[in-house]
Design a protein around this motif. Structure first.
Motif, PDB file in Angstrom:
ATOM      1  N   MET A 135      28.672  39.728  17.555  1.00  0.00           N
ATOM      2  CA  MET A 135      30.127  39.863  17.715  1.00  0.00           C
ATOM      3  C   MET A 135      30.657  38.856  18.730  1.00  0.00           C
ATOM      4  SD  MET A 135      30.346  43.311  19.996  1.00  0.00           S
ATOM      5  CE  MET A 135      28.714  43.982  19.780  1.00  0.00           C
ATOM      6  N   MET A 136      31.958  38.686  18.703  1.00  0.00           N
ATOM      7  CA  MET A 136      32.626  37.793  19.647  1.00  0.00           C
ATOM      8  C   MET A 136      33.736  38.592  20.326  1.00  0.00           C
ATOM      9  SD  MET A 136      32.787  34.614  20.654  1.00  0.00           S
ATOM     10  CE  MET A 136      32.366  33.362  19.464  1.00  0.00           C
ATOM     11  N   ILE A 137      33.651  38.693  21.650  1.00  0.00           N
ATOM     12  CA  ILE A 137      34.729  39.392  22.367  1.00  0.00           C
ATOM     13  C   ILE A 137      35.746  38.353  22.809  1.00  0.00           C
ATOM     14  CG2 ILE A 137      35.324  41.001  24.238  1.00  0.00           C
ATOM     15  CD1 ILE A 137      33.090  42.276  22.890  1.00  0.00           C
ATOM     16  N   MET A 138      36.986  38.536  22.383  1.00  0.00           N
ATOM     17  CA  MET A 138      38.065  37.609  22.710  1.00  0.00           C
ATOM     18  C   MET A 138      38.995  38.320  23.681  1.00  0.00           C
ATOM     19  SD  MET A 138      39.177  34.794  21.232  1.00  0.00           S
ATOM     20  CE  MET A 138      40.567  33.794  21.258  1.00  0.00           C
ATOM     21  N   ARG A 139      38.989  37.865  24.929  1.00  0.00           N
ATOM     22  CA  ARG A 139      39.740  38.552  25.987  1.00  0.00           C
ATOM     23  C   ARG A 139      40.887  37.692  26.497  1.00  0.00           C
ATOM     24  NH1 ARG A 139      37.099  38.922  32.041  1.00  0.00           N
ATOM     25  NH2 ARG A 139      39.029  39.402  33.116  1.00  0.00           N
ATOM     26  N   GLU A 140      42.070  38.280  26.592  1.00  0.00           N
ATOM     27  CA  GLU A 140      43.195  37.578  27.218  1.00  0.00           C
ATOM     28  C   GLU A 140      42.888  37.466  28.705  1.00  0.00           C
ATOM     29  OE1 GLU A 140      46.763  36.070  28.598  1.00  0.00           O
ATOM     30  OE2 GLU A 140      45.823  37.867  29.413  1.00  0.00           O
ATOM     31  N   LEU A 141      43.109  36.273  29.280  1.00  0.00           N
ATOM     32  CA  LEU A 141      42.551  36.026  30.608  1.00  0.00           C
ATOM     33  C   LEU A 141      43.592  35.815  31.716  1.00  0.00           C
ATOM     34  CD1 LEU A 141      39.583  35.727  31.516  1.00  0.00           C
ATOM     35  CD2 LEU A 141      39.785  33.281  31.152  1.00  0.00           C
ATOM     36  N   THR A 142      44.855  35.655  31.363  1.00  0.00           N
ATOM     37  CA  THR A 142      45.805  35.283  32.424  1.00  0.00           C
ATOM     38  C   THR A 142      47.004  36.228  32.531  1.00  0.00           C
ATOM     39  OG1 THR A 142      46.920  33.771  30.907  1.00  0.00           O
ATOM     40  CG2 THR A 142      45.236  32.812  32.324  1.00  0.00           C
ATOM     41  N   GLY A 143      46.956  37.348  31.820  1.00  0.00           N
ATOM     42  CA  GLY A 143      48.088  38.289  31.897  1.00  0.00           C
ATOM     43  C   GLY A 143      47.603  39.700  32.179  1.00  0.00           C
ATOM     44  N   GLY A 144      48.478  40.672  31.954  1.00  0.00           N
ATOM     45  CA  GLY A 144      48.090  42.080  32.083  1.00  0.00           C
ATOM     46  C   GLY A 144      47.984  42.555  33.520  1.00  0.00           C
ATOM     47  N   LEU A 145      47.248  43.614  33.687  1.00  0.00           N
ATOM     48  CA  LEU A 145      47.185  44.330  34.961  1.00  0.00           C
ATOM     49  C   LEU A 145      46.709  43.467  36.128  1.00  0.00           C
ATOM     50  CD1 LEU A 145      47.740  47.289  35.795  1.00  0.00           C
ATOM     51  CD2 LEU A 145      45.331  47.764  35.449  1.00  0.00           C
ATOM     52  N   TYR A 146      45.800  42.522  35.864  1.00  0.00           N
ATOM     53  CA  TYR A 146      45.238  41.734  36.959  1.00  0.00           C
ATOM     54  C   TYR A 146      46.233  40.721  37.518  1.00  0.00           C
ATOM     55  CZ  TYR A 146      40.716  43.553  35.329  1.00  0.00           C
ATOM     56  OH  TYR A 146      39.687  44.375  34.955  1.00  0.00           O
ATOM     57  N   PHE A 147      47.291  40.436  36.764  1.00  0.00           N
ATOM     58  CA  PHE A 147      48.255  39.432  37.213  1.00  0.00           C
ATOM     59  C   PHE A 147      49.648  40.016  37.457  1.00  0.00           C
ATOM     60  CE2 PHE A 147      44.832  36.980  35.520  1.00  0.00           C
ATOM     61  CZ  PHE A 147      44.785  35.855  36.336  1.00  0.00           C
ATOM     62  N   GLY A 148      49.799  41.332  37.265  1.00  0.00           N
ATOM     63  CA  GLY A 148      51.109  41.957  37.467  1.00  0.00           C
ATOM     64  C   GLY A 148      51.399  42.157  38.943  1.00  0.00           C
ATOM     65  N   GLU A 149      52.645  42.516  39.231  1.00  0.00           N
ATOM     66  CA  GLU A 149      53.013  42.786  40.628  1.00  0.00           C
ATOM     67  C   GLU A 149      52.256  43.984  41.139  1.00  0.00           C
ATOM     68  OE1 GLU A 149      57.197  43.226  41.690  1.00  0.00           O
ATOM     69  OE2 GLU A 149      57.589  41.772  40.083  1.00  0.00           O
ATOM     70  N   ARG A 150      51.859  43.932  42.414  1.00  0.00           N
ATOM     71  CA  ARG A 150      51.180  45.092  42.993  1.00  0.00           C
ATOM     72  C   ARG A 150      51.589  45.273  44.434  1.00  0.00           C
ATOM     73  NH1 ARG A 150      46.112  41.855  42.060  1.00  0.00           N
ATOM     74  NH2 ARG A 150      46.901  42.346  40.106  1.00  0.00           N
ATOM     75  N   LYS A 151      51.589  46.505  44.851  1.00  0.00           N
ATOM     76  CA  LYS A 151      51.903  46.775  46.262  1.00  0.00           C
ATOM     77  C   LYS A 151      51.413  48.167  46.627  1.00  0.00           C
ATOM     78  CE  LYS A 151      56.566  48.152  45.037  1.00  0.00           C
ATOM     79  NZ  LYS A 151      57.974  47.965  45.160  1.00  0.00           N
ATOM     80  N   THR A 152      51.264  48.375  47.941  1.00  0.00           N
ATOM     81  CA  THR A 152      50.951  49.708  48.438  1.00  0.00           C
ATOM     82  C   THR A 152      52.066  50.091  49.392  1.00  0.00           C
ATOM     83  OG1 THR A 152      48.598  49.219  48.241  1.00  0.00           O
ATOM     84  CG2 THR A 152      49.190  51.102  49.609  1.00  0.00           C
TER      85      THR A 152
END
Ligand code: NAD
Length: 366
Positions: A135-152
């Motif tokens: 199989m081939m896993i194709m992952r989006e690499l520059t968006g989503g949760l890891y690049f969204g705004e975050r704060k505490t």
């Protein structure tokens, strides 16, 4: 064909395994009449030692002017190496993040393939591993949760952490197109993985993937919820061809898929942008524990070079030749130390070789 390739040997075993991949590419060039032009750049620890930074602007410019980049691996022993006493933005990994960003590499491809000869390393039950998987896993690499705004923040004396998950339709469309293009070079099936029963971002993901699918009538599309996919990967992995998914789901599923192969030294990867350009590297790290010993398995890097020929240069015949050569060498019983069987009687049936010999054997089959 003239192939202009930037090489990043990197750190640890990187220079040893990249040398073998170049040797195999040279054998392909001779056999099929191509001209390989390599330009080496430094990145990671090697660049820190030479220039004080993990990636220079000149190195980025050299990479940008190439048709594709072939990388070994970067980084050192994270507890003992002086590189890890530096601030995070000057450590080896910052070079990798920097080059991915500079080259706009938004699509990550990780094949997970179980070779018949290495089925013993697969941690799944024998009745599952016996039928193999590819199989081939194709992952989006520059968006989503890891690049969204975050704060505490603190609200009424209670700490609260917020991460945001955003995707716009353009980000989804470009990765979906890549996924379907890749499927066209394989068994023409896409499993799009999301959490559309809960997340709005997943519902948009599904809608756009279905729109893109209309342009690929030969490809079968199915949707799968991420929790089910995690289960199916260990229950029935042979059902998958291309798994297309967003950043965080892909991060987790690609590690799961690679672990079920059981052989880290065999796993290639690629990161692509929206042209034919890509950065190709093994999935494993720089293995500082075995660097300089001549025992590293070069196959993941050699297979990454095959992916480069297939996806950046459309040289499918040449990529097939490399993959077939790897299979034949394994079939003939040659193994590096990491893929030696554990059991004594199985070990007696195969022959252990080092990095250079493995490269030579693969060249010999081209
Ligand atoms: P690793 O993948 O380098 O090593 C894990 C284990 O697998 C080690 O025992 C190693 O000897 C073995 N191994 C890995 N590749 C092998 C090969 N080709 N042949 C034989 N054995 C192999 O992971 P790690 O030890 O966690 O990380 C070491 C360094 O690599 C760290 O600095 C880490 O940040 C870096 N790293 C870099 C990348 C990258 O460049 N993309 C990816 C992962 C880790």
């Amino acid at each position: 064909m003239e192939l202009n390739i930037t090489c990043i040997p990197g750190d640890g075993i990187g220079p040893e395994i990249v040398a073998e991949a170049k040797k195999v590419l040279d054998a392909v060039a001779v056999k099929y009449g191509h001209n390989m032009k390599y330009t080496d750049i430094l990145m990671g620890g090697a660049s820190i030692d030479a220039y004080g930074v993990p990636l220079t602007d000149e190195a980025i410019e050299t990479a940008k002017s190439a048709d594709a980049v072939l990388m070994g691996s970067i980084g050192g022993d994270t507890t003992t190496s002086p590189w890890y006493k530096l601030p995070p933005n000057l450590r080896p990994e910052a070079g990798l993040l920097g080059i991915r960003k500079a080259l706009n590499l938004f699509a990550n491809l990780r094949p997970a393939l179980l070779y018949e000869e290495l089925a013993g390393a697969c941690p799944l039950k024998e009745e599952i591993s016996a039928s193999g998987f590819d199989m081939m896993i194709m992952r989006e690499l520059t968006g989503g949760l890891y690049f969204g705004e975050r704060k505490t923040v603190e609200e009424n004396g209670v700490l609260k952490a917020i991460d945001t998950l955003t995707y716009d339709e353009n980000e989804i469309r470009r990765i979906a197109i890549k996924g379907f293009d890749i499927a066209m070079k394989r068994r023409k099936k896409v499993t799009s993985v999301d959490k559309a029963n809960v997340l709005d971002s997943s519902r948009l993901w599904r809608k756009i993937v279905e729109e893109v699918a209309k342009d690929y009538p030969e490809v079968t599309l199915e949707h799968m919820l991420v929790d089910n996919c995690a289960m199916q990967l260990v229950k029935d992995p042979k059902q998958f061809d291309v798994i297309l998914t967003e950043n965080m789901f892909g991060d987790i599923l690609s590690d799961e898929a690679s672990m079920v192969t059981g052989s880290i030294g065999m796993l290639a990867s690629a990161s692509l942008n929206d042209t034919k350009f890509g950065l190709y590297e093994p999935s494993h790290g720089s293995a500082p524990d075995i660097a300089g010993k001549g025992i590293a398995n070069p196959i993941a890097t050699i297979l990454s070079a095959a992916m480069m020929l297939r996806y950046s240069f459309d040289l499918d015949r040449e990529a097939d030749a490399i993959e077939a050569a790897v299979k034949k060498v394994l079939k003939d019983g040659w193994r590096t130390v990491d893929i030696m069987p554990q059991e004594e009687d199985e070990r007696a049936k195969v022959k252990q070789v080092g990095t250079v010999q493995m490269g030579d054997l693969i060249c010999g089959q081209i």
